[in-house]
Every structure is written in C-alpha cells, then in structure tokens.
Design a protein around this motif. Structure first.
Motif, mmCIF file in Angstrom:
data_model
loop_
_atom_site.group_PDB
_atom_site.id
_atom_site.type_symbol
_atom_site.label_atom_id
_atom_site.label_comp_id
_atom_site.label_asym_id
_atom_site.label_seq_id
_atom_site.Cartn_x
_atom_site.Cartn_y
_atom_site.Cartn_z
ATOM 1 N N ARG A 63 -9.874 -6.647 -1.401
ATOM 2 C CA ARG A 63 -8.734 -6.607 -2.319
ATOM 3 C C ARG A 63 -8.714 -7.869 -3.192
ATOM 4 N N LYS B 269 -8.267 3.156 -9.112
ATOM 5 C CA LYS B 269 -7.170 2.786 -10.009
ATOM 6 C C LYS B 269 -7.529 1.559 -10.856
ATOM 7 N N MET C 157 0.807 -1.225 0.000
ATOM 8 C CA MET C 157 0.000 0.000 0.000
ATOM 9 C C MET C 157 0.844 1.282 0.000
ATOM 10 N N GLU D 296 -7.521 2.598 -4.506
ATOM 11 C CA GLU D 296 -7.163 1.402 -5.278
ATOM 12 C C GLU D 296 -8.272 1.009 -6.239
ATOM 13 N N THR E 150 0.429 3.211 -2.999
ATOM 14 C CA THR E 150 -0.937 3.726 -3.061
ATOM 15 C C THR E 150 -1.072 4.909 -2.103
#
Ligand code: ADP
Length: 638
Positions: A537, A506, A416, A503, A419
């Motif tokens: 995730r 993205k 992360m 995320e 990110t």
C-alpha cells in the motif's frame, strides 16, 4: 626514640663508671702520694732529729770524735739509705766521716754550682739545719745533703752533714706494693729526674705531684699510676656491652623497619577492604555465594534489600531457601540442582523469588564458579538482578504494541471498508446478474441444464470470492496472539495480491509478481500478510504522482543462505535522506491522513520472526526514483 635514649643511657653509664673509676683511682693516688710524702718526711725528720741530737751532744761532749763515731755508726746501721755522715769544720774541711772520710764536695765542682757549699753557707748563716740542692756525683747518682750546725757556746764551730743518695732513699722508703701500682720519681721544676722507682711499665694514666719538702729547693715528688693489666678485661667488658647495645639497637632498627612495612601493608589492606566494602555496599546487583553443597556462605547488601531477608537469616542456610516461591518450589529446586551440577545456562536464567513480605519478583540470575586464592573450586557465585520492573515495562510495551496493532488493523479496516464494499459489490452484482439470467432462462421454459450450469458455477465462484473477502476481513480484525505455524510464503503473497487487487486497479498500479515455490516456514501468516499489505500500500501511495505507465510495483522473493528475502520495489517519490532515519519511528508520517505506525508495526512483526526490515533506494527504477523495502525471514525454526 626510646632506643636512642637507651643507647645514650648505656653510654652515659659506661662513661660515668669510667669517670668514677678514674676519680677513685685519682683519689687513691693522692692518698697514696700523701702517705708516701708523709712517710719520707717522717723518715727524714727522724734522721734530722738524730743528727741535731748528735750536734747538741757533741757540743758538750769531752771526746767529740768518739761520740761522733759511735752515734754516726749507729745511725748508719739503722738507716741504710744514708750514704755518709760527715763532721766538717767551719771551712768545710772534713774532720771525720763515716763510713769513709772522703768528702764528696771536692767532686761536685765538675758537675755544676757548688750546691753543698751554698747550703753550708746558708746553714752557717742561719744557724739552722739546711738541705742542699740535689747534685750528681761520679757514679751518676743524685744526692742531697743535710747540714746541721754544730754549736759551742752559741757559736757555730762546725757542721754535721748527712749524704742521701736519692735513689737509695726511694729504694728503701717506698714499699714494694707501692711500686706495683705506681712509678715514683723525684724531679725538679725543670722536669730533671733525680731518682725513680717502679716495678711496672705500660701506659701511664694519671700522675700527681707534690713538693718534696724537705729537702725543698723546688724538688717534686711525682707519682704516676699505670693502667693495670686487668683493665683489658674491663675494656673487653665495656666493648661487649657496647657491642651488645649496638646489636640490640640494630635489631630494634630492623624490627622498626619491619613494623613500618607491616603497618604500611595493614594500611593498604584496610584501604582495600574499605574500598571493597564500599563497592559491595554500592552494588545494585545482588550477590550470593554458595558452597559446593548449596549452602549460602555470603550475601551482599543488595541481595538482602532485594529479598528483604537479613544476611544473618540467609547465611549458612541450606535449601529450600526462605526466598523460594512455595508454588514454584519444585522448579526452583530443580534449577538449584542444575546449578550445583555446573549446568546453569551461561546466559543466565530467570526465576521467580519471594520477598520476606510475600511479594514475588522476577530475578535474572547468572551463576559462575567461585574459585579461591589457590585456584580451587569452592562453590558458586550468583549475581541476581531484580527484573520485575523491566518485565513489567516489557509487558506494558507489548500490550501497547498489541493495542497499536489492533488500532492499526481497525484503521486499515476502516480504510478498506469502502474498498470492501466496492469489492463485494462486484461478486454480488455478478451473482445477482447470473441469478437473473438463470431465472429468465428457467422461466422461458427453454432452459437447458447445460446452459444453466456454467452460470451456476460462476455464481458459486463469485460467492466463494465474496465469502473469502469477508473471512479475511474477519481474520484481520480479530485480535489474536501471534501464532507461528508452518506457512507458505507463496500463499501469503497470493492472499495479499487478492486483497489489494481492487485498490491497485483503482490506482492504476500494475503489480509484477512471481509467486515463489518455497518450503513452509514457521510464521504467523496474518502478521506477514499485514507487513506485505502495508509495504504494497505504501508503494502504491508513493507512486500516486507518477504517470500511469510508470506505476509499477514489483514483488520478488529470493533465498540467501538460510534466509528468505522479500522485496517490494516501487518507482515512486523515493525517500529523502532527512526522513530515512525516522521511517520506522512510530507515528512518523508525511501523509496528511497517515498514522505513521505502519512501518513501525512492520518492523516489530519482522523482528518478532527474527528477521530484519530496511529500505533502500530503487536505483533501477525507470523513473529514476523509488524505494525498495526488503524484509528477511529465517527459513529454519530456532
Ligand atoms: P503512513 O503510511 O501512515 O504514513 P508508515 O509507517 O507506513 O505510515 O510510513 C511512514 C512514512 O514513510 C510515510 O509517511 C512515507 O513518508 C514514508 N514511506 C513509506 N513507504 C514509502 C515508499 N514506498 N516510498 C516513499 N516513502 C515511503
């Protein structure tokens, strides 16, 4: 065996006694017969002598008749068994006779052969005295005759004869005591009976015969003994002995039976005992029995091995026990009291004990009532398990899990980091640009506080957002013990969404979510967030190959009974049946850079909260494939 021998011995003894008795009886019989025969011979002999003397005297006597009469009379008087004494001439004519002159020979013709004539002839020929064969007369009595030749100058001139009725002979010559014991008979070879005398009757036992000679002619004197009446008593005695012996034998047989049964029972008991002892010795669980007062009454070898104390050191000991850890004495004693009060937890309890060498060990104890054979409660039986190793292993596993979790967090954090940089960049860039705007406004001098205020507010919001992100990261990486505190699921989901927002953007994933409004539940918020983040995730990664329009992740919450169910559904590749079983195994991954510990940690966390985590196929997915990860959390605390 011995009994059989005893019985045989008793029977042999009885038989021997019986035989001895019979032999004695027989020898007595023979003795008596011989005596009787001698007695008869003596008597006949004395008569013979007298008659011969008379014959001698008559040869020389001037008055033969007178002499005959005197002497014959004398003989008849002395010997009552003589029926008649006769004086015959050579032609068997009676010259004189006493007590009558009637010669019996004239009657003999009708009875058979002239036996007296035969004897007469013989005596005459031989010139010697001669007995006749027995013969019967009219009175049905048997007689014998003794003939003695009468000489004159070496010539036979006549014959003297004595007539004996055999019956009378026996009657006079056999004494009374003899006939009390025996039956006396005079018989010939053909078993023809001529005379008999007895006073008894009954079963004959044995008899003995000897020739009755003189008179000879094949005559036999037969004496038969009879079983005396007192034999009954003897027989009774023998019967009693046999009966008693049989009784003894029977009772011994019963005793033998009993002994057999007893020895069988003893064998079974011994086997049972050996089996129990073997079982007891091979037990790895410690057993300890205490009476109602708490005094130890039994410990098994496993318990002794566990504590290091011998049975002798423990049995009969009252609390405090030598294996109680001194630092936990109070606690242990309290537990001891609880057990004695019958309130020990049925699922067992853990306690720390001390070995003889001072080493401490964790024991898991199950207490149960000790019930004796008659159903009485006599104490308490405890099975004691040494769980030190297990505890140690559990502790190690927990530590490993913690380390894994920590590593996982670090990994996640690493992933992360980029990110985050990007994420923080945004608010920071926004703050910077707002700040520049404000500066420009202020430096232009036309600045109106009303114009600057919204910009400043936005700066504040962005700063807060950045701060929040940083705080979360800080919280996330900080290794901490799980802490359960009242926690709102809605907030957990919200936080996660905030965390993955960037995320998702993205990856062009749309997240559909309804924030539930539920009462707080006791949970470790950070842990739950970790679970949810991992599932989100994974879901997003599974949809990487989808069309952008089909990259939809759904998070929903439902309550079923007393549980909260949180579902994370994606429309991704789905899970093939081959790998479904391995999903939750640590280090299982299908991703090139994956670590494969995410789901295993998730499951541990959910189970730590007494919930469950599993995966199902997303059958309602618009793409036709996809997975739903579901985890439950109980609403109530324990
Ligand atoms: P990692 O993500 O590091 O591989 P995980 O334990 O999180 O480790 O996942 C293990 C494996 O489970 C993944 O490699 C993937 O094959 C499969 N998996 C997890 N979530 C999903 C999902 N939503 N759809 C399809 N497969 C999944």
């Amino acid at each position: 065996m011995g009994i059989v021998l005893l019985l045989i011995a008793v029977l042999a003894l009885i038989w021997l006694l019986h035989r001895n008795e019979a032999e004695e009886e027989r020898s007595a019989l023979i003795k008596d017969v011989l005596w009787l025969e001698q007695n008869l011979r003596f008597h006949l002999g004395s008569n013979e002598e007298q008659l011969q003397q008379l014959a001698l005297d008559m040869a020389n006597a001037p008055d033969r008749q007178k002499l005959f009469r005197i002497r014959a009379e004398h003989m008849l008087k002395n010997s009552s068994d003589i029926a008649q004494i006769l004086w015959l001439d050579n032609n068997r004519h009676v010259l004189d006779a006493l007590p009558t002159t009637k010669h019996p020979d004239s009657d003999i013709e009708s009875f058979g052969p002239p036996v007296t004539a035969k004897a007469f002839e013989l005596a005459h020929r031989l010139g010697k005295q001669q007995y006749s064969e027995p013969f019967f007369l009219e009175d049905n009595r048997a007689y014998i005759e003794l003939l003695v030749p009468l000489f004159n100058e070496r010539r036979i001139v006549g014959m003297l004869a004595l007539l004996y009725p055999l019956e009378t002979l026996l009657a006079n010559q056999v004494p009374w005591w003899f006939t009390e014991k025996y039956k006396v008979e005079i018989v010939d070879d053909n078993d023809r009976q001529f005379a008999t005398k007895t006073h008894i009757s009954g079963n004959r036992s044995q008899s003995y015969e000897i020739p009755f000679d003189p008179p000879g002619w094949g005559l036999l004197l037969r004496v038969t003994s009879y079983n005396a009446p007192d034999n009954t008593l003897q027989r009774l005695l023998v019967a009693a002995i046999i009966l008693l012996a049989a009784g003894v034998f029977w009772s011994l047989w019963l005793v033998r039976d009993l002994m057999k049964k007893r020895s069988l029972a003893e064998d079974a008991l011994r086997e049972e005992h050996a089996f129990r002892a073997a079982m007891e010795d091979s037990l790895t669980v410690g057993m300890r029995a205490r009476d109602l007062k708490g005094r130890v009454i039994y410990v098994n070898p496993a318990f002794c091995r566990m504590t290091g104390f011998s049975a002798a050191e423990l049995v009969n000991r009252a609390p405090p026990m030598p294996y109680w850890a001194p630092e936990q004495l109070e606690e242990t004693f309290a537990m001891h009291q609880t057990v004695l009060a019958g309130e020990a937890p049925p699922d067992g309890f853990e306690i720390t004990f001390m070995r003889k060498n001072g080493e401490r060990f964790h024991a898991l104890i199950y207490e149960a009532k000790l019930i004796d054979g008659s159903g009485r409660h006599t104490g308490w039986m405890a099975s004691v398990l040494d769980i030190t190793e297990r505890k140690h292993a559990e502790e190690l596993a927990r530590q490993q899990q913690d380390k894994l979790q920590f590593t996982s967090r670090l990994v996640t954090m690493g992933e992360m980091a980029s990110t985050l940089a990007h994420e923080l960049n945004q608010p920071l860039a926004a703050i910077a640009s707002y700040n520049t705007g404000c500066q420009n406004l202020l430096s232009s001098g036309k600045a109106n506080p009303q114009d600057i205020l919204p910009a400043l507010e936005k700066i504040g919001v962005q700063a807060q957002r950045a701060g929040k992100i940083i705080r979360r990261v800080h919280d996330f990486v900080r290794k901490s013990e799980p802490k359960r505190a009242p926690c709102l699921i809605g907030e957990v989901i919200e936080d996660c969404l905030g965390f993955v927002e960037a995320e998702a953007r993205k990856r062009h994933v749309r997240i559909d979510c309804e924030i539930p409004n539920l009462a707080p539940i006791p949970a470790d918020r950070l842990m739950l967030e970790q679970v949810l983040l991992n599932l989100i995730r994974n879901g997003m990664e599974a949809m990487a190959g989808n069309e952008e329009a089909d990259r939809v992740l759904n998070i929903s919450t439902v309550t079923i009974d007393s549980e909260i169910q949180i579902q994370v559904s994606d429309c991704g590749s789905g899970i093939s049946p081959e790998i479904r079983d391995k999903l939750f195994t640590a280090f299982f991954t299908t991703k090139p850079e994956g670590m494969g510990i995410g789901l295993s940690i998730c499951r541990s966390i959910v189970e730590f909260h007494r919930g469950r985590l599993w995966a199902e196929d997303n059958i309602h997915s618009p793409t036709g494939s996809g997975t739903i990860f579901i985890f439950t959390l109980p609403m109530e605390s324990e």
